[in-house]
Scaffold this motif. Sequence first.
Motif, PDB file in Angstrom:
ATOM      1  N   ARG A 159      46.523  43.199  35.977  1.00  0.00           N
ATOM      2  CA  ARG A 159      45.577  44.079  36.650  1.00  0.00           C
ATOM      3  C   ARG A 159      45.511  43.758  38.144  1.00  0.00           C
ATOM      4  N   GLU A 160      45.442  42.477  38.460  1.00  0.00           N
ATOM      5  CA  GLU A 160      45.436  42.092  39.866  1.00  0.00           C
ATOM      6  C   GLU A 160      46.766  42.418  40.532  1.00  0.00           C
ATOM      7  N   ALA A 161      47.868  42.221  39.796  1.00  0.00           N
ATOM      8  CA  ALA A 161      49.196  42.496  40.359  1.00  0.00           C
ATOM      9  C   ALA A 161      49.341  43.968  40.719  1.00  0.00           C
ATOM     10  N   ILE A 162      48.799  44.860  39.908  1.00  0.00           N
ATOM     11  CA  ILE A 162      48.859  46.294  40.211  1.00  0.00           C
ATOM     12  C   ILE A 162      48.080  46.584  41.492  1.00  0.00           C
ATOM     13  N   ARG A 163      46.917  45.993  41.623  1.00  0.00           N
ATOM     14  CA  ARG A 163      46.117  46.214  42.822  1.00  0.00           C
ATOM     15  C   ARG A 163      46.805  45.636  44.063  1.00  0.00           C
ATOM     16  N   TYR A 164      47.396  44.454  43.908  1.00  0.00           N
ATOM     17  CA  TYR A 164      48.070  43.818  45.044  1.00  0.00           C
ATOM     18  C   TYR A 164      49.341  44.574  45.426  1.00  0.00           C
ATOM     19  N   SER A 165      50.076  45.046  44.435  1.00  0.00           N
ATOM     20  CA  SER A 165      51.293  45.805  44.750  1.00  0.00           C
ATOM     21  C   SER A 165      50.947  47.110  45.459  1.00  0.00           C
ATOM     22  N   ASP A 166      49.792  47.675  45.116  1.00  0.00           N
ATOM     23  CA  ASP A 166      49.342  48.890  45.792  1.00  0.00           C
ATOM     24  C   ASP A 166      49.035  48.596  47.259  1.00  0.00           C
ATOM     25  N   SER A 167      48.429  47.438  47.525  1.00  0.00           N
ATOM     26  CA  SER A 167      48.171  47.043  48.912  1.00  0.00           C
ATOM     27  C   SER A 167      49.484  46.879  49.667  1.00  0.00           C
ATOM     28  N   ALA A 168      50.476  46.261  49.012  1.00  0.00           N
ATOM     29  CA  ALA A 168      51.779  46.075  49.646  1.00  0.00           C
ATOM     30  C   ALA A 168      52.464  47.414  49.904  1.00  0.00           C
ATOM     31  N   MET A 169      52.277  48.363  49.004  1.00  0.00           N
ATOM     32  CA  MET A 169      52.884  49.685  49.178  1.00  0.00           C
ATOM     33  C   MET A 169      52.295  50.397  50.400  1.00  0.00           C
ATOM     34  N   TYR A 170      50.972  50.290  50.584  1.00  0.00           N
ATOM     35  CA  TYR A 170      50.361  50.908  51.762  1.00  0.00           C
ATOM     36  C   TYR A 170      50.842  50.246  53.043  1.00  0.00           C
ATOM     37  N   ALA A 171      51.060  48.933  52.988  1.00  0.00           N
ATOM     38  CA  ALA A 171      51.618  48.248  54.151  1.00  0.00           C
ATOM     39  C   ALA A 171      53.033  48.739  54.435  1.00  0.00           C
ATOM     40  N   ALA A 172      53.815  48.970  53.372  1.00  0.00           N
ATOM     41  CA  ALA A 172      55.173  49.498  53.548  1.00  0.00           C
ATOM     42  C   ALA A 172      55.134  50.901  54.136  1.00  0.00           C
ATOM     43  N   LYS A 173      54.177  51.701  53.720  1.00  0.00           N
ATOM     44  CA  LYS A 173      54.061  53.070  54.240  1.00  0.00           C
ATOM     45  C   LYS A 173      53.713  53.051  55.730  1.00  0.00           C
ATOM     46  N   LYS A 174      52.848  52.115  56.135  1.00  0.00           N
ATOM     47  CA  LYS A 174      52.508  52.001  57.554  1.00  0.00           C
ATOM     48  C   LYS A 174      53.696  51.528  58.374  1.00  0.00           C
ATOM     49  N   ALA A 175      54.556  50.701  57.765  1.00  0.00           N
ATOM     50  CA  ALA A 175      55.699  50.142  58.491  1.00  0.00           C
ATOM     51  C   ALA A 175      56.760  51.193  58.787  1.00  0.00           C
ATOM     52  N   GLY A 176      56.763  52.302  58.064  1.00  0.00           N
ATOM     53  CA  GLY A 176      57.752  53.355  58.299  1.00  0.00           C
ATOM     54  C   GLY A 176      58.376  53.826  57.007  1.00  0.00           C
ATOM     55  N   ARG A 177      59.250  54.810  57.135  1.00  0.00           N
ATOM     56  CA  ARG A 177      59.859  55.436  55.974  1.00  0.00           C
ATOM     57  C   ARG A 177      60.833  54.479  55.283  1.00  0.00           C
ATOM     58  N   ASN A 178      60.837  54.510  53.938  1.00  0.00           N
ATOM     59  CA  ASN A 178      61.800  53.775  53.102  1.00  0.00           C
ATOM     60  C   ASN A 178      61.713  52.264  53.293  1.00  0.00           C
ATOM     61  N   CYS A 179      60.504  51.739  53.358  1.00  0.00           N
ATOM     62  CA  CYS A 179      60.308  50.300  53.521  1.00  0.00           C
ATOM     63  C   CYS A 179      59.891  49.653  52.204  1.00  0.00           C
ATOM     64  N   VAL A 180      60.212  48.365  52.073  1.00  0.00           N
ATOM     65  CA  VAL A 180      59.833  47.565  50.914  1.00  0.00           C
ATOM     66  C   VAL A 180      59.028  46.373  51.416  1.00  0.00           C
ATOM     67  N   GLN A 181      57.880  46.123  50.822  1.00  0.00           N
ATOM     68  CA  GLN A 181      57.032  45.013  51.239  1.00  0.00           C
ATOM     69  C   GLN A 181      56.552  44.245  50.024  1.00  0.00           C
ATOM     70  N   GLY A 182      56.639  42.915  50.098  1.00  0.00           N
ATOM     71  CA  GLY A 182      56.021  42.067  49.097  1.00  0.00           C
ATOM     72  C   GLY A 182      54.593  41.759  49.493  1.00  0.00           C
ATOM     73  N   PHE A 183      53.770  41.449  48.517  1.00  0.00           N
ATOM     74  CA  PHE A 183      52.355  41.212  48.787  1.00  0.00           C
ATOM     75  C   PHE A 183      52.163  39.939  49.603  1.00  0.00           C
ATOM     76  N   ARG A 184      51.242  40.027  50.574  1.00  0.00           N
ATOM     77  CA  ARG A 184      50.793  38.874  51.344  1.00  0.00           C
ATOM     78  C   ARG A 184      49.268  38.880  51.345  1.00  0.00           C
ATOM     79  N   PRO A 185      48.630  37.721  51.405  1.00  0.00           N
ATOM     80  CA  PRO A 185      47.155  37.660  51.299  1.00  0.00           C
ATOM     81  C   PRO A 185      46.437  38.547  52.310  1.00  0.00           C
ATOM     82  N   GLU A 186      46.993  38.675  53.525  1.00  0.00           N
ATOM     83  CA  GLU A 186      46.296  39.502  54.524  1.00  0.00           C
ATOM     84  C   GLU A 186      46.242  40.973  54.126  1.00  0.00           C
TER      85      GLU A 186
END
Length: 519
Positions: free
Chosen positions: A224-251
Amino acid sequence: MLPAYGNRAKWELLVWLAAFLIIYGLALWFNGHEALDALFRSHEDYDLDEVFTALNVAGSLGLIYSILRIKDMSKEIQRRLAAEEHVDWIACHDPLTELPNRRFLESVVSRGSSLAVGAKYAVYSIDLDGFKKINDLLGHEKGDLALKVIAQRLLGLFADDKVFRLGGDEFIVVIERNNNPELTALGRRVVSAICKPILIEGASIELGASVGFARVPEDCESLREAIRYSDSAMYAAKKAGRNCVQGFRPEMQEELVRKLRMEADLKVAMKRNEIRPFYQPLVDLKTREIIGYEALARWERETGEFVPPSEFIPLAENAGLIVQLTDQLFRIACRDALGWPAHTILSFNLSPLQLNDRLLRLRIIKVLEEVGLPVHRLELEVTEGALIADPETARDVLNELSQEGIKIALDDFGTGFSSLSQLSNYPFDKIKIDKSFVATFEESNKQGKVVRAIISLGSGLGVKITAEGIEEEGQLRLLQDLGCDIGQGFLLGRPQPVDQTLKASQTDDSMAGAALRRI
């Protein structure tokens, strides 16, 4: 309940067999057949033997009928069980892609809330880039076909794992990391698979993807936490630009917490009426008079700090609060407009969701009647993008509003889709030239020609033209020379509270008046 019916039929059959064996045993013990023959012969006048024969025949037929009924009931039970299984499958799967849905994912999360010691998992959150544009330009049917292709591509990459569609263009993948795969590289393979062109009915469709992932147990302890954290990482990838991959970081989690806190603050602000309309003047460039004001949402916190509209408007849209917020601001703006001179109009922006509401006319008229603002003093602004989601409904809604005497303005003209077709299909009274054209049309010959063409087009159609984003006197002077009807921008007046608009209308010391007197 259905398995109980099947067990009941089996028990009834067993009871019948037991009763038959008991009766058969008693008949053997008491030599029943001979005793009955003696009884029938001694009472021949009563025709007991014929009655007994009829009972035997009827009983045999009843037995045959019961066997057939039990057989039919068994088939019906099987059909109902199959139907229940089908209903359960539908409830837990997306009908379009046939992937497991959010409900199925919730059951997986519940089962995996406490993982075995040493178990390693990864969760990928995948959001498609450019999918909304596919729906807008090519229609929802082709968008659905594209989603089916994307689902098959994801299944090809994760054949032995769980791929879920949460709705819209969001997907989740849950994998068990038995061989410790390189997760960033795997995420890039997802992006690469999604980015391949999709051919649908002769049209080539290209999509992108933003991918975020989180690990169990390195990043968190539960799915459950992993789904929420991966969603945060996905939004960070979306902010970084098109077709980006991001792993979760605490920030990233801190950003998510900030976003959730902001959403909670937004709900509180709406209850406290902290979000109020400010008004920017609309100036007639020929008569040099303020003819109206555009209502713009402003959120001022108790500390006096303003939250930018570019931050809280998208937040309201994502949280499903935009319609409620728009209705709230509209009622306030109508009340404020009553204090302006009688010729002054109120220009108000409609959200895209409101154009899908066939009861919008009734709701707007109800507010106008309750407040007492005449319909001819209201102008509603819509963007081109808002018209594309459901063109037929939008056309009907705008026609109904226009028939009531409400003016309709096309905002941000030239930045959306199919601009000329919009002018012919919808009842617009005004066209607003987007500020991106006004900002550069003095120096750019091409932009200047676009602005001239729009003004000429409005003149030919008998539609008023408003230029947004006027910030320099040279822009204002040139627009006046070109015959532009209305001006709006910081040079003519910044958005201001209602009391400042009342003061400006009474004293004529507005920025608009000062700027126009200098021209």
